[in-house]
Design a protein around this motif. Structure first.
Motif, PDB file in Angstrom:
ATOM      1  N   GLY A  81      86.979  59.072  -6.311  1.00 37.55           N
ATOM      2  CA  GLY A  81      86.767  60.484  -6.594  1.00 37.55           C
ATOM      3  C   GLY A  81      85.344  60.785  -7.018  1.00 37.55           C
ATOM      4  O   GLY A  81      84.736  61.769  -6.574  1.00 37.55           O
ATOM      5  N   THR A  82      84.777  59.941  -7.871  1.00 39.13           N
ATOM      6  CA  THR A  82      83.400  60.147  -8.326  1.00 39.13           C
ATOM      7  C   THR A  82      82.416  60.084  -7.171  1.00 39.13           C
ATOM      8  O   THR A  82      81.506  60.921  -7.058  1.00 39.13           O
ATOM      9  N   CYS A  83      82.601  59.110  -6.285  1.00 39.93           N
ATOM     10  CA  CYS A  83      81.670  58.921  -5.167  1.00 39.93           C
ATOM     11  C   CYS A  83      81.814  59.998  -4.091  1.00 39.93           C
ATOM     12  O   CYS A  83      80.866  60.259  -3.338  1.00 39.93           O
ATOM     13  N   LEU A  84      82.976  60.620  -3.989  1.00 39.96           N
ATOM     14  CA  LEU A  84      83.185  61.646  -2.972  1.00 39.96           C
ATOM     15  C   LEU A  84      82.870  63.052  -3.457  1.00 39.96           C
ATOM     16  O   LEU A  84      82.646  63.951  -2.636  1.00 39.96           O
ATOM     17  N   ILE A  85      82.833  63.259  -4.775  1.00 38.50           N
ATOM     18  CA  ILE A  85      82.644  64.611  -5.305  1.00 38.50           C
ATOM     19  C   ILE A  85      81.235  64.827  -5.851  1.00 38.50           C
ATOM     20  O   ILE A  85      80.556  65.799  -5.476  1.00 38.50           O
ATOM     21  N   SER A  86      80.772  63.950  -6.718  1.00 35.03           N
ATOM     22  CA  SER A  86      79.486  64.169  -7.392  1.00 35.03           C
ATOM     23  C   SER A  86      78.291  64.280  -6.448  1.00 35.03           C
ATOM     24  O   SER A  86      77.408  65.124  -6.681  1.00 35.03           O
ATOM     25  N   PRO A  87      78.186  63.471  -5.381  1.00 31.08           N
ATOM     26  CA  PRO A  87      77.036  63.629  -4.478  1.00 31.08           C
ATOM     27  C   PRO A  87      76.914  65.017  -3.865  1.00 31.08           C
ATOM     28  O   PRO A  87      75.801  65.469  -3.557  1.00 31.08           O
ATOM     29  N   VAL A  88      78.038  65.716  -3.701  1.00 29.38           N
ATOM     30  CA  VAL A  88      77.988  67.073  -3.164  1.00 29.38           C
ATOM     31  C   VAL A  88      77.254  67.992  -4.138  1.00 29.38           C
ATOM     32  O   VAL A  88      76.427  68.825  -3.730  1.00 29.38           O
ATOM     33  N   VAL A  89      77.537  67.845  -5.434  1.00 25.89           N
ATOM     34  CA  VAL A  89      76.858  68.654  -6.450  1.00 25.89           C
ATOM     35  C   VAL A  89      75.368  68.334  -6.473  1.00 25.89           C
ATOM     36  O   VAL A  89      74.524  69.241  -6.536  1.00 25.89           O
ATOM     37  N   LEU A  90      75.040  67.058  -6.404  1.00 22.01           N
ATOM     38  CA  LEU A  90      73.627  66.665  -6.427  1.00 22.01           C
ATOM     39  C   LEU A  90      72.891  67.167  -5.189  1.00 22.01           C
ATOM     40  O   LEU A  90      71.723  67.557  -5.266  1.00 22.01           O
ATOM     41  N   ALA A  91      73.564  67.189  -4.031  1.00 19.22           N
ATOM     42  CA  ALA A  91      72.958  67.728  -2.808  1.00 19.22           C
ATOM     43  C   ALA A  91      72.695  69.223  -2.954  1.00 19.22           C
ATOM     44  O   ALA A  91      71.673  69.748  -2.470  1.00 19.22           O
ATOM     45  N   SER A  92      73.612  69.908  -3.641  1.00 19.10           N
ATOM     46  CA  SER A  92      73.414  71.335  -3.875  1.00 19.10           C
ATOM     47  C   SER A  92      72.169  71.587  -4.722  1.00 19.10           C
ATOM     48  O   SER A  92      71.368  72.488  -4.422  1.00 19.10           O
ATOM     49  N   TYR A  93      71.988  70.786  -5.767  1.00 21.33           N
ATOM     50  CA  TYR A  93      70.795  70.924  -6.600  1.00 21.33           C
ATOM     51  C   TYR A  93      69.532  70.548  -5.822  1.00 21.33           C
ATOM     52  O   TYR A  93      68.488  71.192  -5.960  1.00 21.33           O
ATOM     53  N   ALA A  94      69.622  69.484  -5.009  1.00 20.47           N
ATOM     54  CA  ALA A  94      68.447  69.014  -4.269  1.00 20.47           C
ATOM     55  C   ALA A  94      67.956  70.061  -3.277  1.00 20.47           C
ATOM     56  O   ALA A  94      66.743  70.238  -3.088  1.00 20.47           O
ATOM     57  N   ARG A  95      68.881  70.795  -2.644  1.00 20.24           N
ATOM     58  CA  ARG A  95      68.506  71.815  -1.660  1.00 20.24           C
ATOM     59  C   ARG A  95      68.413  73.209  -2.267  1.00 20.24           C
ATOM     60  O   ARG A  95      68.086  74.168  -1.562  1.00 20.24           O
ATOM     61  N   ASN A  96      68.730  73.309  -3.554  1.00 22.71           N
ATOM     62  CA  ASN A  96      68.709  74.595  -4.246  1.00 22.71           C
ATOM     63  C   ASN A  96      69.608  75.625  -3.563  1.00 22.71           C
ATOM     64  O   ASN A  96      69.314  76.820  -3.545  1.00 22.71           O
ATOM     65  N   GLN A  97      70.714  75.158  -3.000  1.00 22.02           N
ATOM     66  CA  GLN A  97      71.676  76.025  -2.336  1.00 22.02           C
ATOM     67  C   GLN A  97      73.052  75.843  -2.969  1.00 22.02           C
ATOM     68  O   GLN A  97      73.387  74.761  -3.462  1.00 22.02           O
ATOM     69  N   THR A  98      73.836  76.897  -2.926  1.00 21.37           N
ATOM     70  CA  THR A  98      75.207  76.784  -3.414  1.00 21.37           C
ATOM     71  C   THR A  98      76.057  76.047  -2.383  1.00 21.37           C
ATOM     72  O   THR A  98      75.623  75.804  -1.246  1.00 21.37           O
ATOM     73  N   LEU A  99      77.280  75.718  -2.765  1.00 22.46           N
ATOM     74  CA  LEU A  99      78.138  74.958  -1.863  1.00 22.46           C
ATOM     75  C   LEU A  99      78.508  75.738  -0.614  1.00 22.46           C
ATOM     76  O   LEU A  99      78.626  75.162   0.474  1.00 22.46           O
ATOM     77  N   VAL A 100      78.707  77.039  -0.736  1.00 25.57           N
ATOM     78  CA  VAL A 100      79.081  77.827   0.448  1.00 25.57           C
ATOM     79  C   VAL A 100      77.930  77.928   1.440  1.00 25.57           C
ATOM     80  O   VAL A 100      78.147  78.220   2.624  1.00 25.57           O
ATOM     81  N   ALA A 101      76.704  77.678   0.971  1.00 26.89           N
ATOM     82  CA  ALA A 101      75.538  77.770   1.858  1.00 26.89           C
ATOM     83  C   ALA A 101      75.169  76.438   2.482  1.00 26.89           C
ATOM     84  O   ALA A 101      74.336  76.396   3.392  1.00 26.89           O
ATOM     85  N   LEU A 102      75.778  75.341   2.010  1.00 28.18           N
ATOM     86  CA  LEU A 102      75.406  74.022   2.532  1.00 28.18           C
ATOM     87  C   LEU A 102      75.916  73.787   3.941  1.00 28.18           C
ATOM     88  O   LEU A 102      75.356  72.986   4.689  1.00 28.18           O
ATOM     89  N   ALA A 103      77.004  74.455   4.312  1.00 27.51           N
ATOM     90  CA  ALA A 103      77.582  74.274   5.645  1.00 27.51           C
ATOM     91  C   ALA A 103      78.237  75.571   6.072  1.00 27.51           C
ATOM     92  O   ALA A 103      78.682  76.360   5.227  1.00 27.51           O
ATOM     93  N   PRO A 104      78.308  75.821   7.398  1.00 24.23           N
ATOM     94  CA  PRO A 104      78.926  77.065   7.879  1.00 24.23           C
ATOM     95  C   PRO A 104      80.405  77.134   7.523  1.00 24.23           C
ATOM     96  O   PRO A 104      81.105  76.121   7.471  1.00 24.23           O
ATOM     97  N   GLY A 105      80.888  78.340   7.281  1.00 30.28           N
ATOM     98  CA  GLY A 105      82.309  78.541   7.036  1.00 30.28           C
ATOM     99  C   GLY A 105      82.798  77.996   5.720  1.00 30.28           C
ATOM    100  O   GLY A 105      83.999  77.763   5.562  1.00 30.28           O
ATOM    101  N   SER A 106      81.909  77.800   4.763  1.00 29.32           N
ATOM    102  CA  SER A 106      82.277  77.303   3.419  1.00 29.32           C
ATOM    103  C   SER A 106      83.038  75.975   3.479  1.00 29.32           C
ATOM    104  O   SER A 106      83.907  75.706   2.648  1.00 29.32           O
ATOM    105  N   ARG A 107      82.700  75.137   4.447  1.00 27.07           N
ATOM    106  CA  ARG A 107      83.418  73.863   4.599  1.00 27.07           C
ATOM    107  C   ARG A 107      83.175  72.938   3.412  1.00 27.07           C
ATOM    108  O   ARG A 107      84.100  72.245   2.961  1.00 27.07           O
ATOM    109  N   VAL A 108      81.946  72.908   2.920  1.00 28.70           N
ATOM    110  CA  VAL A 108      81.642  72.046   1.783  1.00 28.70           C
ATOM    111  C   VAL A 108      82.389  72.521   0.543  1.00 28.70           C
ATOM    112  O   VAL A 108      82.898  71.713  -0.244  1.00 28.70           O
ATOM    113  N   CYS A 109      82.480  73.832   0.394  1.00 25.80           N
ATOM    114  CA  CYS A 109      83.202  74.392  -0.745  1.00 25.80           C
ATOM    115  C   CYS A 109      84.675  73.999  -0.687  1.00 25.80           C
ATOM    116  O   CYS A 109      85.254  73.586  -1.700  1.00 25.80           O
TER     117      CYS A 109
END
Length: 363
Positions: A81-109
């Motif tokens: 769970g830690t390895c599948l969830i936390s990197p998504v949050v860190l990617a959001s911070y790295a790109r300065n984008q919210t989760l809904v903006a990381l991929a089309p159709g809010s797939r990441v969210c």
């Protein structure tokens, strides 16, 4: 993870595309590092036990039990769970984008929200399986020996994953909905539109109560075992009888001590999950507007995430020497409370000397 304003309402949070300039990944990074490190240490200790300890039995094979099989599955679940969830949050911070903006159709969210619900439920089901295993092993030993084994314990993980998958997929089937919450670095079940969030929180709450009931039953049974051991020492001397009961009693003392170790470990993990899930339970039943004003949603997620970080550290820190010390402290309190009563029994002297042998003996 967030000082973003919540005054603009939930709709702004759900559609937000960019993180505000004051968002910092520090807390998420620390949580991710602590979670991965703790789980890896716990898995290394469990792998050492699985390989066998030469000092325990023939080949050391007796060191692993069904309880430790379930602990291994719990730690694996936390690490996954830690390895599948936390990197998504860190990617959001790295790109300065919210989760809904990381991929089309809010797939990441959707992926993040599903993973959060899935692994939280799976963790609680694993704790319930561990508590139920201890309850049956102590309270119904004959049934336990006939129907449970290490091999069957390996089947628990896929069963729990399947049940969690089916239950957490309901929002994907339009019962409930996954949405983004402020500050935009996490998604979860929508608050207030359907009863799914309350249903999910209720399931977690019922599982916690079931685990506590199993643990309480185990405590009562351990006390009964301890008292039976004291009464047996008031009877014939250890050397009487055919073959002498010495080795059997020594085995009983070891069994009670090991069960006490398991209970302490399970109890601390259960208390941890109960404390970590309490803000989420409050959040699920709160008024939506009040929840946003008090930022209960953000606190609920953080506490729910902390559980998978604490669990492996509990196992890594509570090694046998530490558990023996905790048992000794508990036994000192038990002895002080029962000292007056023991003084009036016919075997008060040997009972006093060996009172801690059952529960406080080394495992």
């Amino acid at each position: 993870m967030g000082n973003a304003s919540v005054d603009s309402g939930s709709e702004d949070c759900e559609s937000r595309q960019w993180l505000t300039s004051d968002e910092s990944p520090a807390i998420s990074s620390v949580m991710f590092s602590a979670g991965v490190l703790g789980n890896l240490i716990a898995l290394a200790l469990l792998a050492r036990r699985w390989r066998g300890d030469p000092g325990r039995g023939a080949g050391g094979r007796s060191a692993i039990s069904l309880f430790h099989v379930l602990v291994t599955e719990l730690v694996f679940t936390d690490l996954l769970g830690t390895c599948l969830i936390s990197p998504v949050v860190l990617a959001s911070y790295a790109r300065n984008q919210t989760l809904v903006a990381l991929a089309p159709g809010s797939r990441v969210c959707t992926y993040f929200a599903f993973s959060m619900t899935f692994f939280s439920l799976a963790t609680m089901l694993m704790l319930f399986a561990m508590a139920l295993e201890r309850y049956l092993a102590i309270g119904h030993p004959y049934f336990y020996q006939r129907h449970f084994s290490r091999r069957r314990g390996l089947a628990v993980l896929p069963v729990i994953y399947t049940a969690s998958l089916l239950f957490c997929s309901l929002p994907l089937l339009d019962y409930g909905q996954f949405v983004q919450y402020c500050p935009g670095t996490w998604c979860f079940i929508r608050h207030g539109r359907t009863a799914y969030l309350q249903l999910y929180a209720t399931v977690l709450l019922l599982l916690i109560l079931a685990v506590l009931a199993c643990n309480f039953s185990v405590i009562l049974n351990l006390i009964r075992m301890h008292r039976r051991g004291r009464r047996s020492r008031c009877g014939p001397s250890p050397g009487s009888g055919r073959g002498g009961p010495g080795p059997r009693r020594r085995g009983e003392r070891t069994s009670v001590a090991e069960e006490a170790d398991h209970l302490i470990l399970l109890a601390i993990m259960t208390i941890t999950f109960a404390v970590c899930s309490l803000p989420f339970t409050i959040f699920a039943y709160m008024n939506e507007t009040f929840s946003r004003k008090k930022k209960w949603d953000l606190q609920a997620l953080r506490f729910l995430s902390i559980n998978s970080i604490i669990d492996p550290w509990v196992f890594a820190i509570l090694r046998p020497p530490v558990l023996r010390l905790m048992r000794s402290v508990l036994c000192c309190r038990i002895s002080s409370r029962t000292q007056d009563a023991a003084a009036h029994t016919s075997c008060s002297t040997p009972s006093s000397a060996s009172k801690q042998a059952d529960l406080c003996g080394q495992s």
